[in-house]
Scaffold this active site. Structure first.
Site, PDB file in Angstrom:
ATOM      1  N   PHE A   1       0.949  -1.081  -0.175  1.00 58.13           N
ATOM      2  CA  PHE A   1       0.047  -0.115  -0.034  1.00 58.13           C
ATOM      3  C   PHE A   1       1.603   1.126  -0.289  1.00 58.13           C
ATOM      4  O   PHE A   1       1.890   0.949   1.008  1.00 58.13           O
ATOM      5  CB  PHE A   1      -0.811  -0.351   0.835  1.00 58.13           C
ATOM      6  CG  PHE A   1      -1.500   1.214   1.303  1.00 58.13           C
ATOM      7  CD1 PHE A   1      -2.597   1.783   0.747  1.00 58.13           C
ATOM      8  CD2 PHE A   1      -1.572   1.677   2.062  1.00 58.13           C
ATOM      9  CE1 PHE A   1      -3.087   3.161   1.012  1.00 58.13           C
ATOM     10  CE2 PHE A   1      -1.906   3.283   2.541  1.00 58.13           C
ATOM     11  CZ  PHE A   1      -2.653   4.265   1.639  1.00 58.13           C
TER      12      PHE A   1
ATOM     13  N   GLU B   1       2.115   4.837  10.346  1.00 62.06           N
ATOM     14  CA  GLU B   1       1.229   4.752  10.275  1.00 62.06           C
ATOM     15  C   GLU B   1       0.577   5.710  11.768  1.00 62.06           C
ATOM     16  O   GLU B   1      -0.339   5.741  12.511  1.00 62.06           O
ATOM     17  CB  GLU B   1       0.814   3.500  10.765  1.00 62.06           C
ATOM     18  CG  GLU B   1       1.004   2.341   9.776  1.00 62.06           C
ATOM     19  CD  GLU B   1       0.353   1.327   9.161  1.00 62.06           C
ATOM     20  OE1 GLU B   1      -1.005   1.454  10.063  1.00 62.06           O
ATOM     21  OE2 GLU B   1       1.057  -0.149   8.763  1.00 62.06           O
ATOM     22  N   GLY B   2       0.891   6.560  11.483  1.00 62.18           N
ATOM     23  CA  GLY B   2       0.550   7.757  12.320  1.00 62.18           C
ATOM     24  C   GLY B   2       2.090   8.107  13.623  1.00 62.18           C
ATOM     25  O   GLY B   2       1.955   7.219  14.721  1.00 62.18           O
TER      26      GLY B   2
ATOM     27  N   GLY C   1      -4.276  -1.092  11.202  1.00 62.94           N
ATOM     28  CA  GLY C   1      -3.288  -0.752  11.676  1.00 62.94           C
ATOM     29  C   GLY C   1      -2.709   0.512  13.531  1.00 62.94           C
ATOM     30  O   GLY C   1      -2.250   0.014  13.912  1.00 62.94           O
TER      31      GLY C   1
HETATM   32  C1  LIG Z   1       9.696   1.002   7.559  1.00 60.01           C
HETATM   33  C2  LIG Z   1       8.376   1.642   7.238  1.00 60.01           C
HETATM   34  C3  LIG Z   1       7.111   1.161   7.069  1.00 60.01           C
HETATM   35  C4  LIG Z   1       6.460   1.752   6.553  1.00 60.01           C
HETATM   36  N1  LIG Z   1       5.320   2.060   5.677  1.00 60.01           N
HETATM   37  C5  LIG Z   1       4.373   2.260   4.589  1.00 60.01           C
HETATM   38  C6  LIG Z   1       3.570   1.226   3.553  1.00 60.01           C
HETATM   39  O1  LIG Z   1       3.529   0.331   4.002  1.00 60.01           O
HETATM   40  N2  LIG Z   1       2.920   2.450   3.031  1.00 60.01           N
HETATM   41  C7  LIG Z   1       3.211   4.385   3.068  1.00 60.01           C
HETATM   42  O2  LIG Z   1       2.202   4.327   2.108  1.00 60.01           O
HETATM   43  N3  LIG Z   1       3.614   4.296   3.746  1.00 60.01           N
HETATM   44  C8  LIG Z   1       5.025   3.357   5.165  1.00 60.01           C
HETATM   45  N4  LIG Z   1       5.682   4.432   6.163  1.00 60.01           N
HETATM   46  C9  LIG Z   1       5.359   6.109   6.348  1.00 60.01           C
HETATM   47  C10 LIG Z   1       5.158   5.859   7.551  1.00 60.01           C
HETATM   48  O3  LIG Z   1       3.997   5.893   7.463  1.00 60.01           O
HETATM   49  C11 LIG Z   1       5.451   7.477   7.271  1.00 60.01           C
HETATM   50  O4  LIG Z   1       7.193   7.444   7.891  1.00 60.01           O
HETATM   51  C12 LIG Z   1       5.315   8.657   8.548  1.00 60.01           C
HETATM   52  O5  LIG Z   1       3.857   8.628   8.517  1.00 60.01           O
HETATM   53  C13 LIG Z   1       6.309  10.038   8.451  1.00 60.01           C
HETATM   54  O6  LIG Z   1       6.358  10.353   7.896  1.00 60.01           O
HETATM   55  P1  LIG Z   1       7.653  11.178   7.188  1.00 60.01           P
HETATM   56  O7  LIG Z   1       8.971  10.477   7.222  1.00 60.01           O
HETATM   57  O8  LIG Z   1       7.189  11.414   5.718  1.00 60.01           O
HETATM   58  O9  LIG Z   1       7.653  12.118   8.157  1.00 60.01           O
HETATM   59  P2  LIG Z   1       7.388  13.595   8.627  1.00 60.01           P
HETATM   60  O10 LIG Z   1       6.092  13.424   8.070  1.00 60.01           O
HETATM   61  O11 LIG Z   1       8.865  14.597   7.460  1.00 60.01           O
HETATM   62  O12 LIG Z   1       7.705  14.061   9.685  1.00 60.01           O
HETATM   63  C14 LIG Z   1       8.956  14.740  10.720  1.00 60.01           C
HETATM   64  C15 LIG Z   1       8.880  14.259  11.919  1.00 60.01           C
HETATM   65  O13 LIG Z   1       7.852  15.868  12.084  1.00 60.01           O
HETATM   66  C16 LIG Z   1       6.903  15.801  12.648  1.00 60.01           C
HETATM   67  N5  LIG Z   1       6.108  16.640  12.731  1.00 60.01           N
HETATM   68  C17 LIG Z   1       5.308  16.721  11.369  1.00 60.01           C
HETATM   69  N6  LIG Z   1       4.216  17.093  11.021  1.00 60.01           N
HETATM   70  C18 LIG Z   1       3.543  17.848  12.507  1.00 60.01           C
HETATM   71  C19 LIG Z   1       2.690  18.777  13.086  1.00 60.01           C
HETATM   72  N7  LIG Z   1       2.089  19.292  12.325  1.00 60.01           N
HETATM   73  N8  LIG Z   1       3.109  18.760  14.429  1.00 60.01           N
HETATM   74  C20 LIG Z   1       4.260  17.920  14.826  1.00 60.01           C
HETATM   75  N9  LIG Z   1       5.145  17.708  14.183  1.00 60.01           N
HETATM   76  C21 LIG Z   1       5.261  17.043  12.852  1.00 60.01           C
HETATM   77  C22 LIG Z   1       6.510  14.130  12.606  1.00 60.01           C
HETATM   78  O14 LIG Z   1       5.748  13.493  13.842  1.00 60.01           O
HETATM   79  C23 LIG Z   1       7.811  13.634  12.813  1.00 60.01           C
HETATM   80  O15 LIG Z   1       8.603  13.854  13.973  1.00 60.01           O
HETATM   81  C24 LIG Z   1       6.759   3.409   6.239  1.00 60.01           C
HETATM   82  C25 LIG Z   1       7.376   4.394   7.277  1.00 60.01           C
HETATM   83  C26 LIG Z   1       8.332   3.243   7.743  1.00 60.01           C
HETATM   84  C27 LIG Z   1       9.739   3.802   8.613  1.00 60.01           C
END
Ligand SMILES: Cc1cc2nc3c(=O)[nH]c(=O)nc-3n(C[C@H](O)[C@H](O)[C@H](O)COP(=O)(O)OP(=O)(O)OC[C@H]3O[C@@H](n4cnc5c(N)ncnc54)[C@H](O)[C@@H]3O)c2cc1C
Length: 390
Positions: free
Chosen positions: A126, A364-365, A243
């Site tokens: 996904f 997942e958030g 999830g």
């Molecule tokens: C091993 C792994 C598996 C995954 N599997 C999937 C998958 O199958 N499918 C999929 O689509 N995605 C997947 N993901 C993606 C995952 O859901 C995202 O990494 C996650 O949602 C965070 O997004 P980002 O990494 O872009 O961090 P960012 O959104 O860039 O955030 C960086 C930091 O800033 C903080 N932050 C951001 N906005 C705010 C705010 N408004 N206020 C306060 N703090 C904030 C965040 O909490 C975080 O600490 C996966 C990630 C990993 C590492």
């Protein structure tokens, strides 16, 4: 108020526990050995064999409707089962499952994607996250442009679990940039790997790893739209919703097993002529861990119960995900500390859990997104302090 499990819940839970103890835990030493050699803990055929063994035990498609051969279990039961699976770090899950949103497929799509996924013949992934859009998922840019009977996809997804193994991807793409993803501008597509996307493995601190998916003019037939045009973001949030209680349920199993290891170690490891368990410093780490575990257990079971009641589960499951993910990180850290130097070695699975559970606060958030949801719900009056008891 009744906090007891029903006879049926207890019986099913105990059967899974027996299966995990007899069939899964004995594989742990080999899984650790392989992972240390940078190989997958279980290969695809071994996982399948184990899933078919579980099927004989009666476990196939926990969340899958009965008409597709599944068990269609209530969320509370699924939560209890995910906890049992969390007791072992062997990367095992029951077979007969498919992404929850694949059930929105048309009859033709069901034959091509849903049924083979349930049967374990095809692997899905996904994909919503992009290099520029994670927490802010509505900011996705991967574009789908209509061209006759096809759509042409251009862009990149990243951090996609199973992205390297998947035969097809459920991709949320922008179909109408004017509207924006949240207001009907995004659509979900079922995209075979054979249609031309490629994946690149991403090294992480965990075992296995997600992948980036690259779409460079990938043509997808119109009939491969999942759900309706414009429904992509809603489907994406529905996928993530599942999830929010299964991940922290798994965390409880990890924390229970790890804490038991710490208790056993504290009672047998001697320093200064006495077991380390005689020190208050160690006792307090055990007490704090058990207390947090118990709090997480009820928070998460309540969030699953909310699903079963047909109530909006988002507030409760955000609290469960936030607290469960934090709890397992704190417990595993204390368990490692109680084991001293041995906890830091690869002789024991503790350092593996330590790396694994760090992810639970991110995917997942993130923690921060859960806090955002919880506080927004209260500040805007969407929910009351005290939830369904208020
Ligand atoms: C091993 C792994 C598996 C995954 N599997 C999937 C998958 O199958 N499918 C999929 O689509 N995605 C997947 N993901 C993606 C995952 O859901 C995202 O990494 C996650 O949602 C965070 O997004 P980002 O990494 O872009 O961090 P960012 O959104 O860039 O955030 C960086 C930091 O800033 C903080 N932050 C951001 N906005 C705010 C705010 N408004 N206020 C306060 N703090 C904030 C965040 O909490 C975080 O600490 C996966 C990630 C990993 C590492």
């Amino acid at each position: 108020m009744d906090f007891a499990l029903s006879d049926e819940e207890r019986a099913i839970r105990d059967t899974v526990r027996t299966f995990v103890t007899r069939e899964v835990i004995p594989l742990e030493a080999e899984v650790l050995r392989r992972e240390r050699a940078h190989q997958p803990g279980l290969d695809r055929s071994e996982l399948r064999e184990l899933q078919l063994k579980a099927k004989k035990f009666g476990f196939w498609g926990l969340a899958t409707p009965e008409e597709y051969g599944g068990m269609d279990l209530p969320a509370v039961m699924q939560s209890l089962i995910w906890t049992e699976l969390g007791r072992s770090f062997v990367p095992f899950r029951f077979g007969g499952e498919a992404d929850n949103i694949l059930f929105h497929a048309t009859e033709e799509q069901k034959r091509e994607f849903l049924i083979p996924t349930i049967e374990g013949e095809r692997i899905s992934c996904f994909a919503i996250t992009e290099p520029g859009a994670g927490s802010d998922a509505a900011n996705i840019k991967l574009r789908a442009r209509r061209d006759g009977d096809d759509w042409v996809l251009d862009g990149e997804k990243t951090f996609i679990t199973n992205g390297n193994d998947a035969d097809f991807a459920i991709v949320v793409a922008v179909t109408d940039p004017e509207k924006g993803a949240r207001r009907g501008g995004a659509t979900a597509f079922l995209v075979d790997r054979a249609m031309g996307w490629r994946s690149e493995f991403i090294q992480t601190m965990g075992e296995g790893g997600p992948a980036s998916l690259i779409f460079d003019g990938v043509r997808v037939p119109h009939r491969n739209i999942l759900g309706e045009i414009g429904q992509g973001f809603t489907l994406g949030m529905e996928w993530i919703g599942k999830g929010r209680y299964t991940i922290p349920s798994h965390a409880i199993g990890i924390a229970e097993r790890a804490l038991q290891m710490a208790i056993d170690h504290a009672n047998t490891r001697e320093t200064f002529g006495a077991p380390i368990a005689t020190n208050q410093a160690i006792q307090w780490m055990i007490a704090d861990s058990e207390t947090e575990l118990e709090a997480a257990r009820w928070l998460i079971l309540r969030s699953a119960w909310t699903v079963d009641q047909g109530l909006d589960p988002r507030h409760a499951s955000s609290m469960g995900k936030l607290y469960g993910a934090g709890m397992v990180n704190r417990v595993v850290d204390r368990v490692l500390q109680i084991h001293g130097g041995m906890g830091y070695t690869r002789e024991l699975p503790i350092e593996r859990w330590y790396r694994q559970v760090r992810l639970y606060r991110i995917f997942e958030g993130t923690d921060e997104m859960q806090r955002l949801i919880i506080s927004r719900d209260l500040l805007r009056g969407y929910t009351k302090i005290g939830g369904h008891l208020a």
